[in-house]
Write a protein that holds these residues in place. Structure first.
Motif, PDB file in Angstrom:
ATOM      1  N   ALA A 187      35.846   5.319  -8.754  1.00 43.38           N
ATOM      2  CA  ALA A 187      36.307   5.781 -10.063  1.00 43.38           C
ATOM      3  C   ALA A 187      35.177   5.758 -11.088  1.00 43.38           C
ATOM      4  O   ALA A 187      34.286   4.907 -11.043  1.00 43.38           O
ATOM      5  CB  ALA A 187      37.452   4.909 -10.548  1.00 43.38           C
ATOM      6  N   LEU A 188      35.229   6.705 -12.017  1.00 41.75           N
ATOM      7  CA  LEU A 188      34.308   6.725 -13.145  1.00 41.75           C
ATOM      8  C   LEU A 188      34.750   5.647 -14.128  1.00 41.75           C
ATOM      9  O   LEU A 188      35.825   5.735 -14.723  1.00 41.75           O
ATOM     10  CB  LEU A 188      34.319   8.102 -13.811  1.00 41.75           C
ATOM     11  N   SER A 189      33.933   4.608 -14.298  1.00 38.63           N
ATOM     12  CA  SER A 189      34.300   3.480 -15.157  1.00 38.63           C
ATOM     13  C   SER A 189      34.142   3.810 -16.626  1.00 38.63           C
ATOM     14  O   SER A 189      34.997   3.478 -17.451  1.00 38.63           O
ATOM     15  CB  SER A 189      33.442   2.258 -14.822  1.00 38.63           C
ATOM     16  N   CYS A 190      33.026   4.450 -16.969  1.00 41.42           N
ATOM     17  CA  CYS A 190      32.784   4.804 -18.364  1.00 41.42           C
ATOM     18  C   CYS A 190      31.651   5.808 -18.456  1.00 41.42           C
ATOM     19  O   CYS A 190      30.907   6.032 -17.487  1.00 41.42           O
ATOM     20  CB  CYS A 190      32.466   3.567 -19.213  1.00 41.42           C
ATOM     21  N   THR A 191      31.530   6.407 -19.614  1.00 38.30           N
ATOM     22  CA  THR A 191      30.448   7.349 -19.910  1.00 38.30           C
ATOM     23  C   THR A 191      29.755   6.906 -21.189  1.00 38.30           C
ATOM     24  O   THR A 191      30.409   6.690 -22.208  1.00 38.30           O
ATOM     25  CB  THR A 191      31.001   8.778 -20.085  1.00 38.30           C
ATOM     26  N   PHE A 192      28.446   6.746 -21.130  1.00 35.71           N
ATOM     27  CA  PHE A 192      27.658   6.392 -22.308  1.00 35.71           C
ATOM     28  C   PHE A 192      27.103   7.673 -22.926  1.00 35.71           C
ATOM     29  O   PHE A 192      26.566   8.520 -22.226  1.00 35.71           O
ATOM     30  CB  PHE A 192      26.511   5.467 -21.935  1.00 35.71           C
ATOM     31  N   SER A 193      27.194   7.792 -24.235  1.00 35.64           N
ATOM     32  CA  SER A 193      26.805   9.034 -24.915  1.00 35.64           C
ATOM     33  C   SER A 193      25.797   8.801 -26.033  1.00 35.64           C
ATOM     34  O   SER A 193      25.751   9.554 -27.009  1.00 35.64           O
ATOM     35  CB  SER A 193      28.062   9.718 -25.482  1.00 35.64           C
ATOM     36  N   GLY A 194      24.960   7.780 -25.897  1.00 29.87           N
ATOM     37  CA  GLY A 194      24.039   7.438 -26.980  1.00 29.87           C
ATOM     38  C   GLY A 194      22.807   8.303 -27.070  1.00 29.87           C
ATOM     39  O   GLY A 194      22.213   8.426 -28.151  1.00 29.87           O
ATOM     40  N   HIS A 195      22.388   8.913 -25.972  1.00 29.72           N
ATOM     41  CA  HIS A 195      21.188   9.754 -25.999  1.00 29.72           C
ATOM     42  C   HIS A 195      21.501  11.133 -26.568  1.00 29.72           C
ATOM     43  O   HIS A 195      22.663  11.574 -26.587  1.00 29.72           O
ATOM     44  CB  HIS A 195      20.612   9.899 -24.592  1.00 29.72           C
ATOM     45  N   SER A 196      20.444  11.832 -26.986  1.00 30.63           N
ATOM     46  CA  SER A 196      20.618  13.177 -27.531  1.00 30.63           C
ATOM     47  C   SER A 196      19.862  14.229 -26.727  1.00 30.63           C
ATOM     48  O   SER A 196      19.784  15.379 -27.144  1.00 30.63           O
ATOM     49  CB  SER A 196      20.152  13.223 -28.993  1.00 30.63           C
ATOM     50  N   ASP A 197      19.297  13.834 -25.562  1.00 34.66           N
ATOM     51  CA  ASP A 197      18.565  14.778 -24.723  1.00 34.66           C
ATOM     52  C   ASP A 197      18.628  14.290 -23.278  1.00 34.66           C
ATOM     53  O   ASP A 197      19.246  13.258 -22.982  1.00 34.66           O
ATOM     54  CB  ASP A 197      17.113  14.901 -25.204  1.00 34.66           C
ATOM     55  N   ASN A 198      17.972  15.016 -22.379  1.00 38.50           N
ATOM     56  CA  ASN A 198      18.026  14.698 -20.957  1.00 38.50           C
ATOM     57  C   ASN A 198      17.608  13.251 -20.679  1.00 38.50           C
ATOM     58  O   ASN A 198      16.705  12.713 -21.315  1.00 38.50           O
ATOM     59  CB  ASN A 198      17.109  15.633 -20.173  1.00 38.50           C
ATOM     60  N   VAL A 199      18.259  12.645 -19.693  1.00 36.12           N
ATOM     61  CA  VAL A 199      17.982  11.261 -19.313  1.00 36.12           C
ATOM     62  C   VAL A 199      17.159  11.266 -18.025  1.00 36.12           C
ATOM     63  O   VAL A 199      17.552  11.857 -17.023  1.00 36.12           O
ATOM     64  CB  VAL A 199      19.287  10.471 -19.117  1.00 36.12           C
ATOM     65  N   ARG A 200      16.002  10.593 -18.068  1.00 37.97           N
ATOM     66  CA  ARG A 200      15.047  10.627 -16.959  1.00 37.97           C
ATOM     67  C   ARG A 200      15.137   9.437 -16.018  1.00 37.97           C
ATOM     68  O   ARG A 200      14.715   9.521 -14.857  1.00 37.97           O
ATOM     69  CB  ARG A 200      13.625  10.681 -17.528  1.00 37.97           C
ATOM     70  N   SER A 201      15.635   8.315 -16.526  1.00 32.94           N
ATOM     71  CA  SER A 201      15.534   7.079 -15.765  1.00 32.94           C
ATOM     72  C   SER A 201      16.730   6.184 -16.058  1.00 32.94           C
ATOM     73  O   SER A 201      17.242   6.169 -17.186  1.00 32.94           O
ATOM     74  CB  SER A 201      14.226   6.356 -16.134  1.00 32.94           C
ATOM     75  N   ALA A 202      17.160   5.428 -15.044  1.00 35.33           N
ATOM     76  CA  ALA A 202      18.218   4.434 -15.211  1.00 35.33           C
ATOM     77  C   ALA A 202      17.913   3.251 -14.303  1.00 35.33           C
ATOM     78  O   ALA A 202      17.457   3.429 -13.170  1.00 35.33           O
ATOM     79  CB  ALA A 202      19.585   5.018 -14.880  1.00 35.33           C
ATOM     80  N   ALA A 203      18.151   2.042 -14.808  1.00 38.78           N
ATOM     81  CA  ALA A 203      17.903   0.840 -14.012  1.00 38.78           C
ATOM     82  C   ALA A 203      18.795  -0.289 -14.510  1.00 38.78           C
ATOM     83  O   ALA A 203      18.987  -0.447 -15.723  1.00 38.78           O
ATOM     84  CB  ALA A 203      16.432   0.432 -14.085  1.00 38.78           C
ATOM     85  N   PHE A 204      19.311  -1.083 -13.576  1.00 37.38           N
ATOM     86  CA  PHE A 204      20.155  -2.229 -13.924  1.00 37.38           C
ATOM     87  C   PHE A 204      19.302  -3.481 -14.112  1.00 37.38           C
ATOM     88  O   PHE A 204      18.202  -3.609 -13.571  1.00 37.38           O
ATOM     89  CB  PHE A 204      21.175  -2.492 -12.814  1.00 37.38           C
ATOM     90  N   SER A 205      19.847  -4.415 -14.872  1.00 34.21           N
ATOM     91  CA  SER A 205      19.248  -5.745 -14.963  1.00 34.21           C
ATOM     92  C   SER A 205      19.500  -6.492 -13.655  1.00 34.21           C
ATOM     93  O   SER A 205      20.362  -6.122 -12.853  1.00 34.21           O
ATOM     94  CB  SER A 205      19.861  -6.516 -16.139  1.00 34.21           C
ATOM     95  N   ALA A 206      18.761  -7.572 -13.446  1.00 33.65           N
ATOM     96  CA  ALA A 206      18.860  -8.321 -12.201  1.00 33.65           C
ATOM     97  C   ALA A 206      20.241  -8.928 -12.000  1.00 33.65           C
ATOM     98  O   ALA A 206      20.688  -9.113 -10.856  1.00 33.65           O
ATOM     99  CB  ALA A 206      17.798  -9.418 -12.170  1.00 33.65           C
ATOM    100  N   ASP A 207      20.950  -9.227 -13.104  1.00 32.10           N
ATOM    101  CA  ASP A 207      22.297  -9.794 -12.990  1.00 32.10           C
ATOM    102  C   ASP A 207      23.396  -8.739 -12.977  1.00 32.10           C
ATOM    103  O   ASP A 207      24.592  -9.077 -12.982  1.00 32.10           O
ATOM    104  CB  ASP A 207      22.553 -10.797 -14.116  1.00 32.10           C
ATOM    105  N   SER A 208      23.009  -7.462 -12.954  1.00 29.82           N
ATOM    106  CA  SER A 208      23.939  -6.313 -12.879  1.00 29.82           C
ATOM    107  C   SER A 208      24.783  -6.111 -14.133  1.00 29.82           C
ATOM    108  O   SER A 208      25.649  -5.244 -14.157  1.00 29.82           O
ATOM    109  CB  SER A 208      24.875  -6.435 -11.665  1.00 29.82           C
TER     110      SER A 208
END
Length: 319
Positions: A187-208
């Motif tokens: 399931a799609l948990s949520c959508t973040f909409s804070g950026h205003s242009d293309n997103v190049r990178s995503a990474a989680f913290s070590a504790d998730s």
């Protein structure tokens, strides 16, 4: 700032023959891998700067690079629409035959990541992002697709991240939205909409718990992956931010940009505390050294790589 956090310890010039898009550390070791446009993965000793091995199968640019939490397998995606799994047995010998090749179809795996959990059948999974707004999940054993996560927006997904606990998958790309999925339910948990242009990178913290994203809007954003809420915004680059990753402690974020700078940000202060200028062109990748289950890296090194064909290494002073 009164004290430096990191010092540039070495630069490997001409590490590759073309742009370097990715760097990734082997957990628990002073070794990292790099890959990009010249179709080869190179393994490096971060202390000596020596290339200790190469992995090459094909003549297409490598669009993704990942190493599993145990440091025993390396995963690539290439422009020939194939994912390849390589065994890292510690011998560091040159390899030309991957342990497994998965044909994903046209742009079926721009980015690919190991999923550190098993499905209901007990099979390890691999996630891959597409140009159609979907993330495919594959059986690592059979190489067959087992399911698909759908953003409902047919956009090219440049960025893909799997949480270290294996519970969440984040993806983003063309457009400004970041999508967070629950792996078990799909399931799609949520959508973040804070950026205003293309997103190049995503990474989680070590504790998730946190997710950091980088965008063409020159911003780095931090999101709370537990509650689906924004946490912080970091601004200071003068070009697209191409890569961002959290320090294993969660105290810092490293970023690389089209402005050729590597920046280190203090999460608590919400501010840039250090800027490095080792690169002469766009910085496509930043990566912190990782701990393994057996070896804890208390003071991780940092690596960066980019369009100038070089890999830069940074030693911790205080971090």
């Amino acid at each position: 700032m009164s004290s430096a956090l990191y010092t540039a310890s070495a630069t490997i010039d001409n590490a590759h023959e073309d742009d370097i898009w990715h760097t990734c550390w082997i957990p628990g070791k002073h070794q990292l891998a790099s890959a990009g446009c010249d179709e080869v993965v190179k393994l490096w000793n971060a202390q000596s700067g020596e290339c200790t091995g190469t992995l090459k199968d094909g003549d297409h640019a490598i669009t993704s690079l990942d190493i599993d939490a145990q440091g025993t397998q390396l995963l690539t995606s290439s422009m020939d629409h194939k994912m390849r799994v390589w065994h890292l047995d510690g011998s560091n010998q040159d390899q030309t035959a991957p342990a497994q090749t998965i044909d994903t179809g046209a742009i079926g795996a721009w980015k690919s990541r190991f999923v550190p959990r098993r499905n209901e059948e007990g099979t390890s999974l691999i996630a891959s992002s597409t140009d159609r707004g979907t993330v495919k999940l594959w059986s690592a054993k059979s190489g067959k697709q087992v399911s698909e996560l759908n953003t409902s927006r047919p956009k090219f997904l440049y960025a893909l991240a799997v949480s270290p606990d294996g519970a969440k998958i984040a993806c983003a790309g063309v457009g400004s939205q970041v999508y967070l999925f629950d792996v078990e339910s799909g399931a799609l948990s949520c959508t973040f909409s804070g950026h205003s242009d293309n997103v190049r990178s995503a990474a989680f913290s070590a504790d998730s718990m946190l997710l950091v994203t980088a965008s063409d809007d020159k911003q780095i954003q931090l999101h709370d992956a537990r509650f689906g809420s924004p946490a912080a915004t970091f601004m200071g680059h003068y070009g697209w931010v191409l890569s961002a990753e959290m320090h294993p402690s969660g105290a810092y974020i490293a970023s690389g940009s089209m402005d050729a700078k590597v920046k280190i940000w203090d999460v608590a202060q919400r501010a840039c505390v250090e800027t490095h200028s080792q690169h002469s062109q766009a910085v496509w990748s930043v990566a912190w050294q990782r701990s393994s289950d057996d070896v804890a890296v208390a003071r991780p090194m940092l690596a960066s790589a980019g369009e100038d064909h070089s890999v830069s290494l940074y030693d911790p002073l205080l971090a």
